[in-house]
Design a protein around this motif. Structure first.
Motif, PDB file in Angstrom:
ATOM      1  N   VAL A  87      69.064  56.772  64.193  1.00 37.65           N
ATOM      2  CA  VAL A  87      69.807  57.978  64.551  1.00 37.65           C
ATOM      3  C   VAL A  87      69.003  58.992  65.357  1.00 37.65           C
ATOM      4  O   VAL A  87      69.573  59.836  66.034  1.00 37.65           O
ATOM      5  N   GLY A  88      67.666  58.916  65.312  1.00 39.35           N
ATOM      6  CA  GLY A  88      66.855  59.925  65.998  1.00 39.35           C
ATOM      7  C   GLY A  88      67.087  59.962  67.486  1.00 39.35           C
ATOM      8  O   GLY A  88      67.242  61.037  68.089  1.00 39.35           O
ATOM      9  N   TYR A  89      67.141  58.790  68.123  1.00 38.50           N
ATOM     10  CA  TYR A  89      67.320  58.748  69.575  1.00 38.50           C
ATOM     11  C   TYR A  89      68.659  59.360  69.990  1.00 38.50           C
ATOM     12  O   TYR A  89      68.723  60.147  70.935  1.00 38.50           O
ATOM     13  N   THR A  90      69.709  59.015  69.291  1.00 42.37           N
ATOM     14  CA  THR A  90      71.019  59.516  69.702  1.00 42.37           C
ATOM     15  C   THR A  90      71.147  61.016  69.452  1.00 42.37           C
ATOM     16  O   THR A  90      71.830  61.718  70.204  1.00 42.37           O
ATOM     17  N   LEU A  91      70.477  61.540  68.402  1.00 39.30           N
ATOM     18  CA  LEU A  91      70.486  62.982  68.185  1.00 39.30           C
ATOM     19  C   LEU A  91      69.794  63.723  69.321  1.00 39.30           C
ATOM     20  O   LEU A  91      70.171  64.843  69.671  1.00 39.30           O
ATOM     21  N   ALA A  92      68.782  63.096  69.895  1.00 40.33           N
ATOM     22  CA  ALA A  92      68.050  63.735  70.982  1.00 40.33           C
ATOM     23  C   ALA A  92      68.696  63.500  72.334  1.00 40.33           C
ATOM     24  O   ALA A  92      68.814  64.418  73.146  1.00 40.33           O
ATOM     25  N   PHE A  93      69.136  62.263  72.589  1.00 43.49           N
ATOM     26  CA  PHE A  93      69.530  61.897  73.943  1.00 43.49           C
ATOM     27  C   PHE A  93      70.907  61.260  74.063  1.00 43.49           C
ATOM     28  O   PHE A  93      71.257  60.751  75.125  1.00 43.49           O
ATOM     29  N   GLY A  94      71.696  61.252  72.993  1.00 44.88           N
ATOM     30  CA  GLY A  94      73.027  60.670  73.068  1.00 44.88           C
ATOM     31  C   GLY A  94      73.881  61.369  74.108  1.00 44.88           C
ATOM     32  O   GLY A  94      74.053  62.594  74.067  1.00 44.88           O
ATOM     33  N   ALA A  95      74.412  60.604  75.051  1.00 43.33           N
ATOM     34  CA  ALA A  95      75.190  61.187  76.143  1.00 43.33           C
ATOM     35  C   ALA A  95      76.454  61.858  75.619  1.00 43.33           C
ATOM     36  O   ALA A  95      77.055  61.426  74.643  1.00 43.33           O
ATOM     37  N   GLY A  96      76.822  62.950  76.264  1.00 40.81           N
ATOM     38  CA  GLY A  96      78.039  63.658  75.882  1.00 40.81           C
ATOM     39  C   GLY A  96      77.842  64.653  74.763  1.00 40.81           C
ATOM     40  O   GLY A  96      78.821  65.137  74.188  1.00 40.81           O
ATOM     41  N   GLY A  97      76.589  65.003  74.464  1.00 42.34           N
ATOM     42  CA  GLY A  97      76.336  65.985  73.428  1.00 42.34           C
ATOM     43  C   GLY A  97      76.596  67.402  73.910  1.00 42.34           C
ATOM     44  O   GLY A  97      77.030  67.629  75.047  1.00 42.34           O
TER      45      GLY A  97
END
Length: 448
Positions: A87-97
């Protein structure tokens, strides 16, 4: 096509034919095997920095604490290595945040694989792996402030929570094109704010919350293995070329400039630290040389892809001077930041971040508007915003996390365990048991 998510990669992405919004220009980017190979090597170099940090910190503590100190770095490799993928990567760089956090589109690294999944000219998994190594070393740096007294389990829990609740959001703010500090124009090429200022202020807060070492332990704490310290500094220096040059996201001019400025600033800071020792009537020490080198590496990190080699000399000189005197002043306070994490990483990170606003040059990197040297005084103010935001968010967040962890498990070992050595208390192992036993055993020479 993935959205561009990293300010420090804007030069590499410009070369790949992308805008900062991630839309393709005239020709869609294609996988470049040279860039991919370069980034794989860079990621491996950054990974090597964490074991290097283990040796650097391990040599500076008592022999009774060397294993625990080194294990604090190795446990970060494991914990963050797993959490980043989950989950760490998507919290930092998940597109559409949004401005504050990435989306969950990449949870469990979903949507990051496949032949058409690229970031710039490299496969997305290479980008994710490179980012993982940054996320790993950040909490490992904090361990230097709490060596010789923090429970291993409490530190492991802190690493996990800090990585998800502090590092990932801060990385999103500064490096994601959706992040609010990115939108303000904060420049941080390779982690001056996200990693070094964050680790420095967290270390300071942790030292405050956990409290100082026992007087007897503190007096007995001298570097027990200076060759370990030099080995660790050498591995950090070597790995840092991947840290900084790799942040260009490809084998290009910006990477070459980052490589050169990294080495120049580091060499300058090493000499400056030894110079200050001589001016104070001391001998030039190996520990001082290693510390000065690390300070130079820290200071040039936010600036390396934006400034000229001559500017990096000034950055290394000023950062080493600031950190050297911060270490001297530390002894006037009761805070026991054991291995000077704030003085070396926090102070040097702040100096480097602010001087990025001064020396950033459009002549070096055409994707930016430049800093004071280009007549853009507003960039210095923007850098101040980035520094102050990092100090406030990370400081308060670390304090809250430590207080919450203390409700679940004690933060520090008992006085007896600290006196006898934290290696035995935490791991039931000793770094030098056989060597110590051999000193008391009779030595047999010759044959039978």
């Amino acid at each position: 096509m993935f959205k561009t998510t990293h300010m420090r990669f804007q030069a590499g992405l410009a070369l790949a034919g992308l805008t900062l919004a991630g839309t393709a220009s005239a020709a869609a980017p294609k996988l470049d095997t040279g860039d991919t190979a370069f980034m794989l090597v860079s990621a491996a170099l950054v990974m090597l920095m964490t074991p290097g940090l283990a040796f650097f910190y391990g040599g500076m503590v008592r022999g009774k604490s060397v294993l625990n100190t080194m294990m604090m770095s190795f446990i970060a490799l494991a914990i963050v290595g797993v959490l980043w993928a989950l989950v760490g990567y998507t919290l930092a760089f998940g597109a559409g945040g949004n401005d504050w956090l990435g989306s969950f589109v990449n949870a469990g690294l979903k949507n990051t694989t496949g032949p058409n999944s690229l970031v710039g000219t490299i496969p997305t998994p290479v980008y994710v792996a490179f980012q993982a190594m940054f996320a790993i070393i950040a909490p490992a740096l904090i361990s230097g402030a709490v060596v010789d007294r923090m429970r291993f389990g409490a530190f492991a829990l802190f690493v996990a929570l800090w990585s998800l609740l502090i590092y990932s959001p801060l990385a999103h703010w500064v490096w994601s094109s959706d992040g609010w500090l990115f939108k303000k124009g904060v420049l941080d090429f390779a982690g001056g704010t996200v990693i070094h200022i964050a680790a420095g202020v967290s270390g300071l807060v942790a030292a405050l919350v956990i409290g100082p070492r026992m007087p007897l332990t503190r007096r007995a704490t001298l570097p027990h293995n200076v060759p370990f310290v030099l080995l660790g500094a050498a591995l950090l220096w070597f790995g840092w070329f991947g840290f900084n040059a790799g942040s260009a996201l490809g084998a290009n001019y910006i990477a070459a400039n980052a490589f050169m400025t990294t080495n120049t600033a580091t060499a300058t800071a090493l000499l400056a630290w030894l110079g200050w020792e001589l001016l104070r009537g001391q001998k030039p020490t190996a520990v001082g040389a290693a510390t000065g080198a690390v300070v130079g590496l820290v200071a040039i990190t936010p600036a390396c892809g934006y400034v000229s080699p001559m500017a990096s000399v000034v950055i290394g000189l000023l950062a080493a001077s600031a950190s050297f005197w911060a270490v001297q002043l530390k002894h006037r306070f009761r805070l026991d930041d054991a291995l000077d994490v704030f003085a070396c990483h926090g102070v040097a990170g702040i100096v480097g971040a602010l001087l990025t606003g001064v020396f950033a040059s459009k002549w070096v990197n055409q994707t930016i508007t430049g800093g004071v040297v280009d007549g853009n005084w507003s960039q210095l103010g923007i850098q101040f915003i980035g520094v102050l935001t990092t100090l406030a968010f990370v400081g308060l967040g670390s304090f809250i996390l430590l207080r919450l962890i203390a409700l679940v498990t004690p933060l520090r070992v008992t006085e007896r365990q600290e006196n006898e050595g934290i290696d035995l208390a935490s791991h039931e192992e000793e770094g030098y048991r056989e060597a110590e036993n051999s000193l008391s055993a009779p030595v047999m020479l010759g044959g039978d």
